[in-house]
Design a protein around this motif. Structure first.
Motif, PDB file in Angstrom:
ATOM      1  N   ARG A   1       0.845  -1.208   0.000  1.00 45.36           N
ATOM      2  CA  ARG A   1       0.000   0.000   0.000  1.00 45.36           C
ATOM      3  C   ARG A   1       0.874   1.250   0.000  1.00 45.36           C
ATOM      4  NH1 ARG A   1      -3.370  -2.721   3.253  1.00 45.36           N
ATOM      5  NH2 ARG A   1      -2.390  -1.946   5.145  1.00 45.36           N
ATOM      6  N   HIS A   2       1.934   1.240   0.820  1.00 46.37           N
ATOM      7  CA  HIS A   2       2.845   2.385   0.892  1.00 46.37           C
ATOM      8  C   HIS A   2       3.523   2.623  -0.458  1.00 46.37           C
ATOM      9  CE1 HIS A   2       5.653   5.240   2.612  1.00 46.37           C
ATOM     10  NE2 HIS A   2       6.667   4.527   2.150  1.00 46.37           N
ATOM     11  N   LEU A   3       4.018   1.555  -1.072  1.00 43.47           N
ATOM     12  CA  LEU A   3       4.671   1.663  -2.378  1.00 43.47           C
ATOM     13  C   LEU A   3       3.698   2.197  -3.428  1.00 43.47           C
ATOM     14  CD1 LEU A   3       6.932   1.232  -4.442  1.00 43.47           C
ATOM     15  CD2 LEU A   3       6.234  -1.178  -4.586  1.00 43.47           C
ATOM     16  N   LEU A   4       2.502   1.626  -3.469  1.00 41.56           N
ATOM     17  CA  LEU A   4       1.523   2.077  -4.465  1.00 41.56           C
ATOM     18  C   LEU A   4       1.114   3.533  -4.233  1.00 41.56           C
ATOM     19  CD1 LEU A   4      -0.684  -1.127  -4.850  1.00 41.56           C
ATOM     20  CD2 LEU A   4       1.082  -0.258  -6.399  1.00 41.56           C
ATOM     21  N   GLY A   5       1.072   3.947  -2.978  1.00 40.10           N
ATOM     22  CA  GLY A   5       0.791   5.352  -2.680  1.00 40.10           C
ATOM     23  C   GLY A   5       1.882   6.256  -3.238  1.00 40.10           C
ATOM     24  N   GLN A   6       3.147   5.836  -3.084  1.00 44.43           N
ATOM     25  CA  GLN A   6       4.262   6.629  -3.615  1.00 44.43           C
ATOM     26  C   GLN A   6       4.254   6.644  -5.143  1.00 44.43           C
ATOM     27  OE1 GLN A   6       7.481   4.609  -1.468  1.00 44.43           O
ATOM     28  NE2 GLN A   6       7.879   6.567  -0.428  1.00 44.43           N
ATOM     29  N   VAL A   7       3.913   5.518  -5.756  1.00 46.47           N
ATOM     30  CA  VAL A   7       3.837   5.452  -7.219  1.00 46.47           C
ATOM     31  C   VAL A   7       2.708   6.352  -7.716  1.00 46.47           C
ATOM     32  CG1 VAL A   7       3.323   3.942  -9.188  1.00 46.47           C
ATOM     33  CG2 VAL A   7       4.907   3.182  -7.397  1.00 46.47           C
ATOM     34  N   GLY A   8       1.573   6.340  -7.021  1.00 45.02           N
ATOM     35  CA  GLY A   8       0.463   7.220  -7.380  1.00 45.02           C
ATOM     36  C   GLY A   8       0.862   8.691  -7.281  1.00 45.02           C
ATOM     37  N   GLU A   9       1.596   9.052  -6.230  1.00 48.04           N
ATOM     38  CA  GLU A   9       2.074  10.437  -6.078  1.00 48.04           C
ATOM     39  C   GLU A   9       3.050  10.789  -7.202  1.00 48.04           C
ATOM     40  OE1 GLU A   9       3.752  10.909  -2.166  1.00 48.04           O
ATOM     41  OE2 GLU A   9       1.864  10.350  -1.196  1.00 48.04           O
ATOM     42  N   LEU A  10       3.915   9.871  -7.553  1.00 46.88           N
ATOM     43  CA  LEU A  10       4.853  10.104  -8.650  1.00 46.88           C
ATOM     44  C   LEU A  10       4.083  10.378  -9.935  1.00 46.88           C
ATOM     45  CD1 LEU A  10       8.099   8.212  -9.445  1.00 46.88           C
ATOM     46  CD2 LEU A  10       6.412   8.506 -11.226  1.00 46.88           C
ATOM     47  N   TYR A  11       3.079   9.548 -10.206  1.00 46.04           N
ATOM     48  CA  TYR A  11       2.269   9.718 -11.414  1.00 46.04           C
ATOM     49  C   TYR A  11       1.585  11.089 -11.402  1.00 46.04           C
ATOM     50  CZ  TYR A  11      -1.025   8.847 -15.176  1.00 46.04           C
ATOM     51  OH  TYR A  11      -1.726   8.944 -16.347  1.00 46.04           O
ATOM     52  N   ASP A  12       0.932  11.398 -10.285  1.00 42.78           N
ATOM     53  CA  ASP A  12       0.182  12.658 -10.198  1.00 42.78           C
ATOM     54  C   ASP A  12       1.101  13.869 -10.360  1.00 42.78           C
ATOM     55  OD1 ASP A  12      -2.089  11.138  -9.771  1.00 42.78           O
ATOM     56  OD2 ASP A  12      -2.035  11.368  -7.584  1.00 42.78           O
ATOM     57  N   GLY A  13       2.342  13.765  -9.896  1.00 44.99           N
ATOM     58  CA  GLY A  13       3.281  14.865 -10.004  1.00 44.99           C
ATOM     59  C   GLY A  13       3.903  14.997 -11.383  1.00 44.99           C
ATOM     60  N   ALA A  14       3.850  13.942 -12.175  1.00 45.92           N
ATOM     61  CA  ALA A  14       4.511  13.953 -13.488  1.00 45.92           C
ATOM     62  C   ALA A  14       3.550  14.217 -14.645  1.00 45.92           C
ATOM     63  CB  ALA A  14       5.224  12.623 -13.723  1.00 45.92           C
ATOM     64  N   VAL A  15       2.272  13.953 -14.451  1.00 43.25           N
ATOM     65  CA  VAL A  15       1.308  14.064 -15.546  1.00 43.25           C
ATOM     66  C   VAL A  15       0.670  15.453 -15.565  1.00 43.25           C
ATOM     67  CG1 VAL A  15      -0.697  13.195 -14.273  1.00 43.25           C
ATOM     68  CG2 VAL A  15      -0.544  12.801 -16.725  1.00 43.25           C
ATOM     69  N   ARG A  16       0.374  15.924 -16.758  1.00 42.25           N
ATOM     70  CA  ARG A  16      -0.391  17.169 -16.910  1.00 42.25           C
ATOM     71  C   ARG A  16      -1.871  16.859 -16.721  1.00 42.25           C
ATOM     72  NH1 ARG A  16       2.578  18.950 -22.439  1.00 42.25           N
ATOM     73  NH2 ARG A  16       4.544  19.573 -21.511  1.00 42.25           N
ATOM     74  N   PRO A  17      -2.614  17.799 -16.179  1.00 39.22           N
ATOM     75  CA  PRO A  17      -4.056  17.558 -15.980  1.00 39.22           C
ATOM     76  C   PRO A  17      -4.750  17.148 -17.284  1.00 39.22           C
ATOM     77  CG  PRO A  17      -3.371  19.586 -14.887  1.00 39.22           C
ATOM     78  CD  PRO A  17      -2.191  19.118 -15.697  1.00 39.22           C
ATOM     79  N   GLY A  18      -5.559  16.094 -17.196  1.00 38.21           N
ATOM     80  CA  GLY A  18      -6.332  15.633 -18.346  1.00 38.21           C
ATOM     81  C   GLY A  18      -5.551  14.777 -19.330  1.00 38.21           C
ATOM     82  N   GLU A  19      -4.277  14.491 -19.035  1.00 39.08           N
ATOM     83  CA  GLU A  19      -3.458  13.684 -19.941  1.00 39.08           C
ATOM     84  C   GLU A  19      -3.003  12.412 -19.247  1.00 39.08           C
ATOM     85  OE1 GLU A  19      -0.229  15.895 -21.599  1.00 39.08           O
ATOM     86  OE2 GLU A  19      -1.534  17.444 -22.441  1.00 39.08           O
TER      87      GLU A  19
END
Length: 184
Positions: A131-149
Motif C-alpha cells: 500500500r505504501h509503495l503504491l501510494g508513492q507510485v500514485g504520487e509520482l504519477y500525479d506529479g509527473a502528468v499534466r491535468p487531463g493527460e
C-alpha cells in the motif's frame, strides 16, 4: 519446418532475409551465425531487433529509483540486446546497419499501479508495504502528468540489418599451429 538456428536443415542460399526479434541472445551465436549465413542467398541479410525501455525520461528514472528501494534488481532491463554487439563483430556479417526508433506507450494511473503490482517485488511485500509503495507510485504519477493527460512510457526499438558475407564459409581451411596432423 521447425528447426534450431544452430542446425538449419535446408540447402544453402535458400532465404533472402532471416528476422529475429527479442531472441538473438537465446542462440548459441558461434553455431547459429554460420548456419544463418549458409542459408542466406548472396546479398541476403539477417535482421535483429529488440524493444527496450528507455530510462532517459525523468519520471521513469524516478520510478526505477522508487522500486529499487524495495528491490535493488527492479527495472534493471536485462533484455538481451547486448547480443547485437556479437552480430556487429561477426565475420559472417561484415556490413551492419543500425537504427533506433523511439516508441511511446500511453500509461494511465491505473496502468502504472497495475504494472507495479505485477512486478516480482510486489509479491515479496506485505500488504502495508505494498500500500505504501503504491501510494508513492500514485504520487509520482500525479506529479509527473499534466491535468487531463496520461503519461507516456518510452521504449527504444533497436534494429540491426547485417548483410551476409560468404567469404568466410568458402575460404580455405587452415590447421591451427597446435593441431594434430595425421598423414594418410
Amino acid at each position: 519446418m521447425i528447426a534450431r538456428p544452430e542446425a538449419i536443415p535446408t540447402d544453402p542460399f535458400q532465404f533472402e532475409v532471416v528476422f529475429i526479434h527479442q531472441g538473438l541472445h537465446t542462440l548459441d551465436l558461434g553455431l547459429a551465425l554460420p548456419q544463418v549465413a549458409r542459408a542466406l542467398r548472396p546479398g541476403g541479410c539477417l535482421s535483429a531487433s529488440y524493444l527496450v525501455r528507455d530510462d532517459t525520461v525523468p519520471w521513469v528514472r524516478r520510478l526505477a529509483a522508487l522500486l529499487r528501494r524495495f528491490d535493488p534488481m527492479a527495472m534493471r532491463g536485462a533484455y538481451g540486446h547486448g547480443s547485437l554487439d556479437e552480430l556487429r563483430n561477426s565475420r559472417y556479417f561484415t556490413e551492419v546497419e543500425q537504427r533506433a526508433f523511439r516508441v511511446w506507450q500511453k500509461v494511465t494511473r491505473d496502468d502504472l499501479l497495475g504494472l507495479v503490482t505485477s512486478q516480482p517485488l510486489a509479491a515479496n511485500l506485505d500488504q502495508g508495504q505494498l500500500r505504501h509503495l503504491l501510494g508513492q507510485v500514485g504520487e509520482l504519477y500525479d506529479g509527473a502528468v499534466r491535468p487531463g493527460e496520461s503519461l507516456r512510457l518510452p521504449f527504444q526499438m533497436l534494429c540491426q540489418r547485417a548483410w551476409v558475407n560468404h567469404d568466410e564459409l568458402t575460404g580455405p581451411v587452415r590447421m591451427p599451429d597446435n593441431a594434430l596432423a595425421i598423414p594418410l
